[in-house]
Design an enzyme around this catalytic site. Structure first.
Site, PDB file in Angstrom:
ATOM      1  N   GLY A 155       0.925  -1.377   0.266  1.00 47.65           N
ATOM      2  CA  GLY A 155       0.005   0.044  -0.102  1.00 47.65           C
ATOM      3  C   GLY A 155       1.010   1.307   0.037  1.00 47.65           C
ATOM      4  O   GLY A 155       2.029   1.151   0.425  1.00 47.65           O
ATOM      5  N   ARG A 156       0.401   2.227  -0.465  1.00 47.71           N
ATOM      6  CA  ARG A 156       1.074   3.477  -0.400  1.00 47.71           C
ATOM      7  C   ARG A 156       0.123   4.767  -0.214  1.00 47.71           C
ATOM      8  O   ARG A 156      -0.917   4.650  -0.693  1.00 47.71           O
ATOM      9  CB  ARG A 156       1.900   3.754  -1.915  1.00 47.71           C
ATOM     10  CG  ARG A 156       0.959   3.714  -3.019  1.00 47.71           C
ATOM     11  CD  ARG A 156       1.588   3.107  -4.266  1.00 47.71           C
ATOM     12  NE  ARG A 156       2.093   1.802  -4.411  1.00 47.71           N
ATOM     13  CZ  ARG A 156       1.338   0.956  -4.517  1.00 47.71           C
ATOM     14  NH1 ARG A 156      -0.006   1.043  -4.615  1.00 47.71           N
ATOM     15  NH2 ARG A 156       2.157  -0.376  -4.236  1.00 47.71           N
ATOM     16  N   GLY A 178     -10.124  -5.773  -5.497  1.00 49.11           N
ATOM     17  CA  GLY A 178     -11.600  -5.823  -5.509  1.00 49.11           C
ATOM     18  C   GLY A 178     -12.142  -7.083  -4.479  1.00 49.11           C
ATOM     19  O   GLY A 178     -11.194  -7.603  -3.754  1.00 49.11           O
ATOM     20  N   ASP A 191      -9.116  -0.792  -7.589  1.00 47.12           N
ATOM     21  CA  ASP A 191      -7.998   0.019  -8.018  1.00 47.12           C
ATOM     22  C   ASP A 191      -7.848  -0.299  -9.437  1.00 47.12           C
ATOM     23  O   ASP A 191      -7.257   0.633 -10.357  1.00 47.12           O
ATOM     24  CB  ASP A 191      -6.560  -0.812  -7.436  1.00 47.12           C
ATOM     25  CG  ASP A 191      -6.688  -2.173  -7.340  1.00 47.12           C
ATOM     26  OD1 ASP A 191      -7.436  -2.733  -8.244  1.00 47.12           O
ATOM     27  OD2 ASP A 191      -5.789  -2.987  -6.914  1.00 47.12           O
ATOM     28  N   THR A 192      -8.507  -1.021 -10.228  1.00 48.70           N
ATOM     29  CA  THR A 192      -8.271  -1.160 -11.635  1.00 48.70           C
ATOM     30  C   THR A 192      -9.355  -0.174 -12.302  1.00 48.70           C
ATOM     31  O   THR A 192      -8.761   0.684 -13.310  1.00 48.70           O
ATOM     32  CB  THR A 192      -8.648  -2.400 -12.248  1.00 48.70           C
ATOM     33  OG1 THR A 192      -8.020  -3.523 -11.549  1.00 48.70           O
ATOM     34  CG2 THR A 192      -8.567  -2.740 -13.812  1.00 48.70           C
TER      35      THR A 192
END
Length: 492
Positions: free
Chosen positions: A14-15, A79, A238-239
């Site tokens: 993670g960031r 997801g 995220d996609t």
């Protein structure tokens, strides 16, 4: 200048990244990075939700320490996973399951007894994968029905936003990955949910990407000594955020590959595409920013390399990803092939052993060096990308001049080279941090800084240097010569 904080959580890391939008350009500064992955407890796989909440707080603290005034916060994640909360106390009911937990295998068979795979695909347009939320919730309901009493669930990104002060709603692009959404109305498919015997009242309200979602809580503002900050919904899958950041041309047909732990290859359409052939080929219709559909296929991507490296390093081999790339470059091409999406590669385990077992089972030999194993993954991914892009072109009746690749996978120049050769067309790679960039710029849409998805992509094209890979004739010819052999192996 407007500044937005993006939390981008993948299945392995993670960031936290501050994005600044000024004069039509985006600049980004990473302020926190942390590892992520499944936690095994008594034979089941979970996510450590409390630790992830603490990592968000650390990222927020680091962002504030830069002195930048934040104009928004948003979170995107992988997801299908979710967290249950008590309606009265909003306390977490139990650690959220990890999608690789094997409890869903038996649940899937029970779901298919209530509704056939074909009927389910017709309802939702989502490919059949036993990790999907539909099977997770059914398994959860059978094993822990008490978790469904006086409770609600939230997708992982919305659950994390809740810990910051966000509201208890669920964002559309993530909800589309659950296999429980009507792809036309973009709402929960209540007929399907009723057939499965799941209680309606645990399902949250669905809202669109690019909308407000509360404010940073008073408690956190006091703890961090900061002013209230708006929380926004980005493309929280995220996609979806990554695809929003594809530097697509303003004219013409284009396809994308979001390359990370999973490699998502697809096209952006205005409406779902659902028929018998798309079902047979496991093409999925997931939600995109701006009400778009991400018509795509899921491919195991860098997960294969990550697991190879993890196991080998546990054995003391101390290999970097670059070391593995060099091993593959020095190995004979097109000698061995795997099916990258084979179920035996999906769960954490002995990836080198599993690949060797696959090669033996498919009659490709008895002994394989580490370099040959890595090269088999590279060649197989490149050819799989090519096969799936050809399938999309056939279904949609289009021809793509190039493939836009975004995400961390673009750092693997060898994979980009081989993909170009297998596709026999140009591959345009970048940006690397596409997911975070999409997260930030959809926040900018929500804040009124940008007006549309087209504006987002214009900023992307102006802000990042892209790298173009063209096919090497000799390697392209090698791939052409082995396509039938690979197709036979990939079908196993």
């Amino acid at each position: 200048m407007k500044n937005f904080l993006a939390f981008d959580l993948g299945a392995s890391s993670g960031r936290a990244i501050i994005g600044s939008v000024e004069n039509g350009k985006l600049s980004m500064q990473e302020v926190h990075r942390f590892p992520n992955g499944p936690t095994e407890i008594d034979g089941s796989f979970y996510w450590d939700y409390p630790r992830l909440c603490n990592e968000l707080k650390t990222g927020l603290k680091n962002a504030l320490a830069t002195g930048v005034k934040l104009d928004g916060i948003s979170i995107d994640t992988w997801g299908v996973d979710y967290v249950f909360f008590d309606k009265t106390t909003r306390a977490m009911r139990r650690l959220p399951y990890n999608y690789r937990d094997q409890r869903t295998v038996a649940a899937a068979d029970k779901v298919w007894q209530k509704i056939s795979k074909a009927e389910l695909y017709g309802y939702t347009g989502i490919q059949c994968m036993t990790l999907n939320t539909i099977y997770q919730l059914c398994a959860h309901h059978e094993e822990h029905p008490e978790d469904f009493e006086n409770s609600f669930f939230l997708p992982i990104p919305d659950a994390l936003a809740l810990s910051l002060g966000g509201n208890a709603t669920a964002e559309y692009t993530f909800c589309s990955t659950t296999n429980l959404l009507d792809p036309v109305s973009r709402k929960w498919h209540w007929e399907l949910i009723d057939k499965l015997g799941l209680p309606r009242d645990v399902f949250p309200e669905i809202v669109e990407a690019g909308t407000p979602s509360g404010m940073l809580s008073a408690e956190l503002c006091a703890e961090l000594n900061c002013d209230p900050v708006p929380i926004f919904k980005c493309g929280s899958h995220d996609t979806a955020s990554a695809v929003a950041a594809v530097p697509a041309p303003e004219q013409g047909e284009w396809a994308y590959l979001s390359a990370g732990t999973w490699a998502l290859l697809g096209a952006e359409t205005d409406a779902p595409f659902i028929n018998a052939e798309s079902e047979k080929e496991s093409i999925t219709n997931e939600g995109g920013v701006g009400g778009k559909i991400r018509f795509l296929t899921n491919i195991m991507g860098s997960w294969l390399f990550q697991e190879l490296r993890r196991v080998w390093n546990e054995e003391g081999k101390n290999l970097s990803f670059n070391d593995m790339e060099q091993m593959a470059r020095g190995s004979e091409p097109c000698k061995y092939f795997i099916n990258p999406n084979c179920a035996e590669f999906a769960a954490p385990g002995d990836m080198p052993g599993n690949i060797r077992a696959f090669l033996k089972r498919t009659g490709q030999g008895e002994e394989f060096t580490d370099a040959e194993v890595v090269r088999a993954v590279y060649d197989s991914l490149a050819l799989y990308f090519s096969a799936k892009l050809g399938l999309l072109e056939k279904l949609l009746g289009v021809r793509y001049a190039c493939l836009n690749v975004v995400g961390g996978g673009t750092k693997d120049g060898f994979l980009m080279e081989l993909a170009s050769c297998a596709l026999n067309r140009q591959v345009v790679a970048g940006p690397i941090e596409a997911t975070a960039a999409g997260n930030i710029l959809v926040q900018a849409m929500a804040a009124g800084v940008l007006g549309s998805l087209a504006d987002v992509r214009k900023v992307i094209r102006s802000s990042f240097e892209l790298k173009t890979f063209s096919p090497a004739p000799e390697m392209a010819a090698k791939y052409d010569a082995v396509r039938e052999k690979f197709a036979a192996v990939a079908g196993k």
